[in-house]
Design a protein around this motif. Structure first.
Motif, PDB file in Angstrom:
ATOM      1  N   UNK A   5       0.788  -1.222   0.000  1.00 15.18           N
ATOM      2  CA  UNK A   5       0.000   0.000   0.000  1.00 15.18           C
ATOM      3  C   UNK A   5       0.824   1.278   0.000  1.00 15.18           C
ATOM      4  N   UNK A   6       2.114   1.214  -0.279  1.00 16.45           N
ATOM      5  CA  UNK A   6       2.905   2.429  -0.285  1.00 16.45           C
ATOM      6  C   UNK A   6       2.572   3.262  -1.519  1.00 16.45           C
ATOM      7  N   UNK A   7       2.636   4.585  -1.365  1.00 13.78           N
ATOM      8  CA  UNK A   7       2.366   5.476  -2.486  1.00 13.78           C
ATOM      9  C   UNK A   7       3.337   5.232  -3.632  1.00 13.78           C
ATOM     10  N   UNK A   8       4.586   4.927  -3.305  1.00 17.50           N
ATOM     11  CA  UNK A   8       5.585   4.686  -4.340  1.00 17.50           C
ATOM     12  C   UNK A   8       5.237   3.460  -5.185  1.00 17.50           C
ATOM     13  N   UNK A   9       4.814   2.388  -4.540  1.00 14.79           N
ATOM     14  CA  UNK A   9       4.438   1.167  -5.273  1.00 14.79           C
ATOM     15  C   UNK A   9       3.219   1.416  -6.161  1.00 14.79           C
ATOM     16  N   UNK A  10       2.245   2.132  -5.634  1.00 17.04           N
ATOM     17  CA  UNK A  10       1.039   2.440  -6.403  1.00 17.04           C
ATOM     18  C   UNK A  10       1.393   3.339  -7.590  1.00 17.04           C
ATOM     19  N   UNK A  11       2.212   4.371  -7.337  1.00 21.51           N
ATOM     20  CA  UNK A  11       2.598   5.304  -8.401  1.00 21.51           C
ATOM     21  C   UNK A  11       3.377   4.589  -9.497  1.00 21.51           C
ATOM     22  N   UNK A  12       4.274   3.683  -9.122  1.00 16.79           N
ATOM     23  CA  UNK A  12       5.036   2.929 -10.120  1.00 16.79           C
ATOM     24  C   UNK A  12       4.102   2.081 -10.982  1.00 16.79           C
ATOM     25  N   UNK A  13       3.192   1.374 -10.351  1.00 19.62           N
ATOM     26  CA  UNK A  13       2.245   0.537 -11.100  1.00 19.62           C
ATOM     27  C   UNK A  13       1.399   1.381 -12.049  1.00 19.62           C
ATOM     28  N   UNK A  14       0.883   2.499 -11.560  1.00 20.66           N
ATOM     29  CA  UNK A  14       0.006   3.330 -12.385  1.00 20.66           C
ATOM     30  C   UNK A  14       0.774   4.025 -13.504  1.00 20.66           C
ATOM     31  N   UNK A  15       2.030   4.369 -13.266  1.00 18.84           N
ATOM     32  CA  UNK A  15       2.838   4.975 -14.314  1.00 18.84           C
ATOM     33  C   UNK A  15       3.099   3.968 -15.423  1.00 18.84           C
ATOM     34  N   UNK A  16       3.454   2.745 -15.060  1.00 21.98           N
ATOM     35  CA  UNK A  16       3.669   1.705 -16.063  1.00 21.98           C
ATOM     36  C   UNK A  16       2.375   1.372 -16.801  1.00 21.98           C
ATOM     37  N   UNK A  17       1.263   1.494 -16.106  1.00 25.18           N
ATOM     38  CA  UNK A  17      -0.040   1.274 -16.747  1.00 25.18           C
ATOM     39  C   UNK A  17      -0.246   2.272 -17.877  1.00 25.18           C
ATOM     40  N   UNK A  18       0.077   3.539 -17.606  1.00 23.51           N
ATOM     41  CA  UNK A  18      -0.084   4.577 -18.625  1.00 23.51           C
ATOM     42  C   UNK A  18       0.888   4.355 -19.774  1.00 23.51           C
ATOM     43  N   UNK A  19       2.141   4.057 -19.441  1.00 26.46           N
ATOM     44  CA  UNK A  19       3.163   3.879 -20.472  1.00 26.46           C
ATOM     45  C   UNK A  19       2.806   2.744 -21.419  1.00 26.46           C
ATOM     46  N   UNK A  20       2.341   1.631 -20.884  1.00 27.12           N
ATOM     47  CA  UNK A  20       2.032   0.467 -21.716  1.00 27.12           C
ATOM     48  C   UNK A  20       0.570   0.376 -22.139  1.00 27.12           C
ATOM     49  N   UNK A  21      -0.271   1.302 -21.685  1.00 24.76           N
ATOM     50  CA  UNK A  21      -1.680   1.297 -22.074  1.00 24.76           C
ATOM     51  C   UNK A  21      -2.424   0.070 -21.595  1.00 24.76           C
ATOM     52  N   UNK A  22      -2.228  -0.289 -20.328  1.00 29.46           N
ATOM     53  CA  UNK A  22      -2.806  -1.515 -19.781  1.00 29.46           C
ATOM     54  C   UNK A  22      -4.050  -1.239 -18.944  1.00 29.46           C
ATOM     55  N   UNK A  23      -4.887  -2.250 -18.814  1.00 24.75           N
ATOM     56  CA  UNK A  23      -5.980  -2.216 -17.856  1.00 24.75           C
ATOM     57  C   UNK A  23      -5.399  -2.507 -16.469  1.00 24.75           C
TER      58      UNK A  23
END
Length: 97
Positions: A5-23
């Motif tokens: 639940x760390x902000x860093x882990x969430x931010x990393x996941x969401x950034x990669x989501x945007x970069x790769x266009x993933x659900x």
């Protein structure tokens, strides 16, 4: 072990989501695969946590892109930033293409 639940882990996941266009579910699977390939035993945030926590986080700018060129994810000591084709070099060298 990294807390899921760390902000860093969430931010990393969401950034990669945007970069790769993933659900969100695909993002969760990508992060689990990366952790497994690297041999890390870490908890990966699930898709519902990513959805809930995304509303309160400031993520790198994801300007609307008119071209389908490459996207550059730059990570340094100041955080992560997303750049379109050529934007990173322009920003780094303070020039215009």
């Amino acid at each position: 072990m990294i807390s899921r639940n760390t902000d860093l882990a969430i931010a990393l996941c969401l950034t990669l989501r945007v970069v790769y266009g993933l659900a969100l579910r695909q993002t969760q699977g990508l992060m689990r695969s990366v952790a497994a390939l690297m041999g890390f035993d870490i908890a990966v945030p699930d898709f519902s946590t990513l959805s809930r926590r995304s509303k309160g986080l400031a993520l790198p700018s994801t300007k609307c892109r008119t071209t389908s060129g490459p996207v550059h994810l730059v990570v340094d000591s100041t955080g992560s930033k997303v750049f379109g084709e050529g934007e990173w070099l322009e920003n780094k060298h303070k020039t215009k293409a």
